[in-house]
Enzyme design. Structure first.
Site, short mmCIF file in Angstrom:
data_model
loop_
_atom_site.label_atom_id
_atom_site.label_comp_id
_atom_site.label_asym_id
_atom_site.label_seq_id
_atom_site.Cartn_x
_atom_site.Cartn_y
_atom_site.Cartn_z
N ASN A 11 0.83 -1.20 0.00
CA ASN A 11 0.00 0.00 0.00
C ASN A 11 0.87 1.25 0.00
O ASN A 11 2.01 1.22 0.48
CB ASN A 11 -0.88 0.06 1.26
CG ASN A 11 -1.95 -1.01 1.29
OD1 ASN A 11 -2.46 -1.44 0.26
ND2 ASN A 11 -2.30 -1.46 2.49
N LYS A 40 1.13 -4.30 4.97
CA LYS A 40 1.69 -5.20 5.97
C LYS A 40 2.77 -6.10 5.40
O LYS A 40 3.85 -6.25 5.97
CB LYS A 40 0.58 -6.04 6.61
CG LYS A 40 -0.38 -5.26 7.49
CD LYS A 40 -1.37 -6.16 8.21
CE LYS A 40 -0.70 -6.96 9.29
NZ LYS A 40 -0.17 -6.11 10.37
N ALA A 79 4.55 -5.77 2.56
CA ALA A 79 5.71 -5.00 2.09
C ALA A 79 6.54 -4.53 3.27
O ALA A 79 7.78 -4.55 3.23
CB ALA A 79 5.26 -3.83 1.25
N GLU A 100 -4.72 -10.55 4.48
CA GLU A 100 -5.25 -9.47 3.65
C GLU A 100 -5.27 -9.95 2.19
O GLU A 100 -4.70 -9.33 1.30
CB GLU A 100 -4.42 -8.19 3.81
CG GLU A 100 -4.55 -7.58 5.19
CD GLU A 100 -3.73 -6.33 5.35
OE1 GLU A 100 -4.19 -5.41 6.05
OE2 GLU A 100 -2.61 -6.25 4.80
N THR A 131 1.29 -10.98 20.70
CA THR A 131 2.01 -9.74 20.96
C THR A 131 1.16 -8.84 21.84
O THR A 131 -0.07 -8.81 21.74
CB THR A 131 2.38 -9.02 19.66
OG1 THR A 131 1.18 -8.69 18.94
CG2 THR A 131 3.25 -9.91 18.78
N GLY A 143 1.97 -5.31 22.52
CA GLY A 143 2.33 -3.91 22.42
C GLY A 143 3.49 -3.57 23.34
O GLY A 143 4.52 -4.27 23.35
N THR A 153 2.99 2.72 14.14
CA THR A 153 2.74 2.20 12.79
C THR A 153 3.83 1.22 12.38
O THR A 153 5.02 1.53 12.48
CB THR A 153 2.67 3.35 11.77
OG1 THR A 153 1.69 4.30 12.19
CG2 THR A 153 2.30 2.82 10.38
N ALA A 154 3.44 0.06 11.93
CA ALA A 154 4.34 -1.00 11.43
C ALA A 154 5.15 -1.70 12.52
O ALA A 154 5.98 -2.56 12.21
CB ALA A 154 5.30 -0.47 10.36
N ALA A 155 4.90 -1.40 13.78
CA ALA A 155 5.63 -2.09 14.86
C ALA A 155 5.32 -3.58 14.84
O ALA A 155 6.21 -4.42 15.04
CB ALA A 155 5.28 -1.48 16.21
N GLY A 156 4.05 -3.93 14.60
CA GLY A 156 3.69 -5.34 14.52
C GLY A 156 4.35 -6.03 13.34
O GLY A 156 4.80 -7.17 13.44
N ASP A 157 4.44 -5.32 12.22
CA ASP A 157 5.11 -5.88 11.05
C ASP A 157 6.60 -6.07 11.31
O ASP A 157 7.20 -7.06 10.88
CB ASP A 157 4.91 -4.97 9.84
CG ASP A 157 3.44 -4.81 9.48
OD1 ASP A 157 2.67 -5.76 9.70
OD2 ASP A 157 3.07 -3.73 8.98
#
Length: 313
Positions: A14, A43, A45, A143, A223, A225, A251-255
């Site tokens: 995205n 996610k 990428a 997704e 996870t 956080g 943003t993108a921490a989980g990725d």
């Protein structure tokens, strides 16, 4: 062979339209952003770029529109040494997008437009079978169309490739297919949706991890956080605490966590050690703004890791 792909990542690409705000707006509320940025994301990428930056040889499989945004996303993969030979242009659709708002505490809201990502197909998976067969790991999310996701899980299992499933969003995968997953990674909300257990503290996350493990999945991570993560294997249940950091954007921490877990597992051979390193890498990512711009290199992770004694209690 020396240059063979180690990790193949399947899923979304995205372009992120990101606003930074004092607080997240309520229903009907209009607020002004202090900063705006246009950042490559998605996610899958994000996970591909993160794994590459952490030192693995990575390929991305996905779909983009035949437009300016899609070209920019390919350029970003190229800059980060991610093989994008199987990121295909899709003329009948626009490139996927996400509209993200980030507040002063680093929390965010995200609205996505799936766009060309919806065209990822079983044929796309079949077309990369030779590359997937020689890889060590595959990473995927949900997704994508459910039948495509389930087909990918089965294909990876047939080829003997370790499959890491970041089950976001949560869908009801057939139980016999879910049991083929080598590592399931879900956050607190996703774990609650899958188990019906309210995940709000480490002990409850352990209950949820156990419930997911009991579904027949080989390894499970929940996870938490800023509270870290819980890993359940056949031999142990381990809670990993996160180091204290000044979080400005999650943003993108989980990725980052998904990619780091897979990358360090791939390199070191120990999942238990990999999760500890992934918690640390994700903690570093939240100290930076943006999605892919927040993802650390291996050298940056090592430097941060060496400094952790200065920031931990």
């Amino acid at each position: 062979m020396k240059n063979e792909i180690e990790i193949v990542v399947f899923g979304t690409l995205n372009m992120d339209f990101v606003t930074y705000v004092d607080h997240l707006p309520g229903v009907g509320e209009t607020i002004a952003a202090s900063t705006f940025s246009l950042d490559p994301g998605g996610k899958a990428a994000n996970q591909a770029v993160a794994a590459s930056r952490l030192g693995c040889r990575v390929a991305m499989v996905g779909r983009i529109g035949d437009d300016h945004l899609g070209s920019k996303l390919k350029e970003q993969l190229e800059r980060n040494q991610v093989n994008h030979d199987h990121v295909r242009y899709t003329p009948e659709s626009d490139t996927g997008m996400a509209v993200i708002s980030v507040d002063k505490d680093g929390q965010n809201t995200i609205v996505t437009f799936v766009g060309a990502n919806a065209f990822l197909s079983k044929q796309d998976i079949d077309d990369v079978e030779p590359m997937l067969k020689q890889a060590k790991f595959a990473i995927m999310q949900m997704e994508m169309k459910q039948e495509v996701g389930e087909y990918l899980i089965q294909k990876a299992h047939q080829l003997g490739v370790e499959l890491v499933l970041n089950l976001a969003p949560v869908v009801s995968i057939q139980p016999e297919v879910l049991q083929l997953v080598d590592l399931l990674i879900v956050n607190e909300t996703e774990a609650s949706q899958m188990t019906g257990i309210e995940v709000n503290a480490a002990n409850f996350s352990e209950h949820a991890a156990q419930a997911l493990f009991d579904k027949g999945i080989k390894h499970v991570i929940v996870t938490l956080g800023a509270k870290g993560a819980v890993l359940k294997t056949a031999d142990s249940m381990v809670h990993y605490a996160s180091p204290q950091v000044n979080a400005i954007d999650s943003t993108a921490a989980g990725d980052c966590f998904v990619a780091a877990t897979t990358s360090f597992w791939c390199k070191d051979g120990s999942l238990v050690t990999a999760v500890q390193k992934a918690v640390e890498a994700a903690s570093l990512s939240v100290t930076r703004r943006g999605a892919q711009s927040s993802l650390p290199t291996l050298d940056e992770y090592i430097e941060f890791n060496q400094s952790l004694g200065l920031v931990q209690n």
